[in-house]
Design a protein around this motif. Structure first.
Motif, PDB file in Angstrom:
ATOM      1  N   TRP A   9      18.723  49.533  34.683  1.00 15.87           N
ATOM      2  CA  TRP A   9      19.783  48.578  34.368  1.00 15.87           C
ATOM      3  C   TRP A   9      19.267  47.295  33.724  1.00 15.87           C
ATOM      4  O   TRP A   9      20.046  46.459  33.288  1.00 15.87           O
ATOM      5  CB  TRP A   9      20.574  48.249  35.625  1.00 15.87           C
ATOM      6  CG  TRP A   9      19.731  47.763  36.771  1.00 15.87           C
ATOM      7  CD1 TRP A   9      19.123  48.529  37.716  1.00 15.87           C
ATOM      8  CD2 TRP A   9      19.391  46.413  37.081  1.00 15.87           C
ATOM      9  NE1 TRP A   9      18.426  47.734  38.604  1.00 15.87           N
ATOM     10  CE2 TRP A   9      18.570  46.429  38.237  1.00 15.87           C
ATOM     11  CE3 TRP A   9      19.694  45.183  36.498  1.00 15.87           C
ATOM     12  CZ2 TRP A   9      18.059  45.276  38.808  1.00 15.87           C
ATOM     13  CZ3 TRP A   9      19.179  44.033  37.079  1.00 15.87           C
ATOM     14  CH2 TRP A   9      18.376  44.086  38.214  1.00 15.87           C
ATOM     15  N   LYS A  41      31.969  38.729  45.723  1.00 15.69           N
ATOM     16  CA  LYS A  41      32.186  38.874  44.289  1.00 15.69           C
ATOM     17  C   LYS A  41      33.402  38.031  43.949  1.00 15.69           C
ATOM     18  O   LYS A  41      34.531  38.387  44.283  1.00 15.69           O
ATOM     19  CB  LYS A  41      32.391  40.334  43.909  1.00 15.69           C
ATOM     20  CG  LYS A  41      32.406  40.520  42.425  1.00 15.69           C
ATOM     21  CD  LYS A  41      32.181  41.956  42.048  1.00 15.69           C
ATOM     22  CE  LYS A  41      32.015  42.034  40.542  1.00 15.69           C
ATOM     23  NZ  LYS A  41      31.650  43.373  40.124  1.00 15.69           N
ATOM     24  N   ALA A  44      34.478  39.240  38.009  1.00 14.92           N
ATOM     25  CA  ALA A  44      33.672  40.306  37.398  1.00 14.92           C
ATOM     26  C   ALA A  44      32.325  39.793  36.913  1.00 14.92           C
ATOM     27  O   ALA A  44      31.380  40.563  36.766  1.00 14.92           O
ATOM     28  CB  ALA A  44      34.432  40.942  36.240  1.00 14.92           C
ATOM     29  N   THR A  45      32.226  38.491  36.710  1.00 13.56           N
ATOM     30  CA  THR A  45      30.985  37.927  36.168  1.00 13.56           C
ATOM     31  C   THR A  45      30.326  36.916  37.104  1.00 13.56           C
ATOM     32  O   THR A  45      29.400  36.215  36.701  1.00 13.56           O
ATOM     33  CB  THR A  45      31.257  37.242  34.815  1.00 13.56           C
ATOM     34  OG1 THR A  45      32.215  36.201  35.001  1.00 13.56           O
ATOM     35  CG2 THR A  45      31.745  38.238  33.770  1.00 13.56           C
ATOM     36  N   LEU A  47      28.906  36.288  41.202  1.00  9.90           N
ATOM     37  CA  LEU A  47      28.614  36.599  42.600  1.00  9.90           C
ATOM     38  C   LEU A  47      28.247  35.318  43.321  1.00  9.90           C
ATOM     39  O   LEU A  47      27.678  34.400  42.729  1.00  9.90           O
ATOM     40  CB  LEU A  47      27.405  37.541  42.724  1.00  9.90           C
ATOM     41  CG  LEU A  47      27.527  38.961  42.231  1.00  9.90           C
ATOM     42  CD1 LEU A  47      26.187  39.672  42.386  1.00  9.90           C
ATOM     43  CD2 LEU A  47      28.607  39.704  42.999  1.00  9.90           C
ATOM     44  N   ARG A  95      27.935  42.206  32.644  1.00 13.03           N
ATOM     45  CA  ARG A  95      28.522  42.536  33.954  1.00 13.03           C
ATOM     46  C   ARG A  95      27.770  43.659  34.651  1.00 13.03           C
ATOM     47  O   ARG A  95      27.611  43.638  35.869  1.00 13.03           O
ATOM     48  CB  ARG A  95      29.987  42.939  33.798  1.00 13.03           C
ATOM     49  CG  ARG A  95      30.928  41.807  33.524  1.00 13.03           C
ATOM     50  CD  ARG A  95      32.354  42.302  33.581  1.00 13.03           C
ATOM     51  NE  ARG A  95      32.506  43.576  32.884  1.00 13.03           N
ATOM     52  CZ  ARG A  95      33.267  43.772  31.819  1.00 13.03           C
ATOM     53  NH1 ARG A  95      33.989  42.795  31.339  1.00 13.03           N
ATOM     54  NH2 ARG A  95      33.337  44.959  31.253  1.00 13.03           N
ATOM     55  N   ASP A  96      27.319  44.641  33.877  1.00  6.04           N
ATOM     56  CA  ASP A  96      26.609  45.769  34.484  1.00  6.04           C
ATOM     57  C   ASP A  96      25.313  45.327  35.150  1.00  6.04           C
ATOM     58  O   ASP A  96      24.931  45.847  36.202  1.00  6.04           O
ATOM     59  CB  ASP A  96      26.350  46.874  33.457  1.00  6.04           C
ATOM     60  CG  ASP A  96      25.575  46.401  32.241  1.00  6.04           C
ATOM     61  OD1 ASP A  96      25.599  45.194  31.918  1.00  6.04           O
ATOM     62  OD2 ASP A  96      24.939  47.253  31.584  1.00  6.04           O
ATOM     63  N   LEU A  98      24.814  42.300  36.465  1.00  4.45           N
ATOM     64  CA  LEU A  98      25.241  41.606  37.678  1.00  4.45           C
ATOM     65  C   LEU A  98      25.642  42.602  38.764  1.00  4.45           C
ATOM     66  O   LEU A  98      25.270  42.439  39.930  1.00  4.45           O
ATOM     67  CB  LEU A  98      26.397  40.657  37.373  1.00  4.45           C
ATOM     68  CG  LEU A  98      26.844  39.773  38.527  1.00  4.45           C
ATOM     69  CD1 LEU A  98      25.759  38.763  38.884  1.00  4.45           C
ATOM     70  CD2 LEU A  98      28.140  39.066  38.188  1.00  4.45           C
ATOM     71  N   ASP A  99      26.362  43.644  38.373  1.00  3.49           N
ATOM     72  CA  ASP A  99      26.774  44.663  39.342  1.00  3.49           C
ATOM     73  C   ASP A  99      25.556  45.343  39.975  1.00  3.49           C
ATOM     74  O   ASP A  99      25.520  45.561  41.186  1.00  3.49           O
ATOM     75  CB  ASP A  99      27.675  45.709  38.682  1.00  3.49           C
ATOM     76  CG  ASP A  99      29.051  45.172  38.326  1.00  3.49           C
ATOM     77  OD1 ASP A  99      29.431  44.090  38.838  1.00  3.49           O
ATOM     78  OD2 ASP A  99      29.745  45.832  37.528  1.00  3.49           O
ATOM     79  N   ALA A 100      24.562  45.671  39.164  1.00  2.00           N
ATOM     80  CA  ALA A 100      23.363  46.327  39.681  1.00  2.00           C
ATOM     81  C   ALA A 100      22.600  45.406  40.629  1.00  2.00           C
ATOM     82  O   ALA A 100      22.130  45.830  41.691  1.00  2.00           O
ATOM     83  CB  ALA A 100      22.466  46.774  38.529  1.00  2.00           C
ATOM     84  N   GLY A 102      23.928  42.972  42.350  1.00  6.09           N
ATOM     85  CA  GLY A 102      24.764  42.874  43.541  1.00  6.09           C
ATOM     86  C   GLY A 102      24.619  44.078  44.454  1.00  6.09           C
ATOM     87  O   GLY A 102      24.599  43.938  45.683  1.00  6.09           O
ATOM     88  N   GLU A 103      24.506  45.261  43.879  1.00  8.03           N
ATOM     89  CA  GLU A 103      24.291  46.466  44.681  1.00  8.03           C
ATOM     90  C   GLU A 103      22.961  46.408  45.420  1.00  8.03           C
ATOM     91  O   GLU A 103      22.863  46.791  46.582  1.00  8.03           O
ATOM     92  CB  GLU A 103      24.347  47.706  43.796  1.00  8.03           C
ATOM     93  CG  GLU A 103      25.739  48.035  43.301  1.00  8.03           C
ATOM     94  CD  GLU A 103      25.765  49.150  42.276  1.00  8.03           C
ATOM     95  OE1 GLU A 103      24.748  49.875  42.116  1.00  8.03           O
ATOM     96  OE2 GLU A 103      26.804  49.304  41.597  1.00  8.03           O
TER      97      GLU A 103
END
Length: 111
Positions: A9, A41, A44-45, A47, A95-96, A98-100, A102-103
């Motif tokens: 990612w 969260k 979407a952008t 955290l 965003r991807d 940030l999502d990764a 966050g996971e």
């Protein structure tokens, strides 16, 4: 040890040398495992991490290094004596990433 899949990612715009990426990821994992109390969260952008205030110096140093190689991140600290919130924000096109991240943070809380 961090696998190649763990780094899939990481965006091409990252200027951190490939050899340094597993070490950086391990530094974030350590911060999550030792100091992250929670994550929200907010959009979407964006955290928000709730960190142990004792980790502020470590978190500031780590996010400073991360900002130098991935300049699209914005890290904003909100210290409040007994609490330390760290907002992590990216532009919509990341965003991807940030999502990764966050996971990984959530996985670190559970570890």
């Amino acid at each position: 040890m961090t696998s190649t899949e763990d780094l899939a990612w990481v965006p091409e715009s990252c200027t951190l040398p490939t050899a340094g990426r597993p070490l950086r990821l391990a530094a974030f994992d350590d911060l999550f495992a030792t100091s992250l109390r929670g994550q929200q969260k907010l959009s979407a952008t964006l955290l928000r991490w709730d960190l142990d205030p004792a980790a502020e110096a470590t978190a500031r140093e780590l996010t400073s290094r991360e900002s130098r190689c991935c300049s699209f991140f914005t890290f904003t600290f909100h210290p409040d004596g007994e609490a330390l919130w760290l907002d992590v924000e990216v532009p919509a096109e990341h965003r991807d990433v940030l999502d990764a991240l966050g996971e990984r943070a959530v996985a670190g809380i559970r570890a």
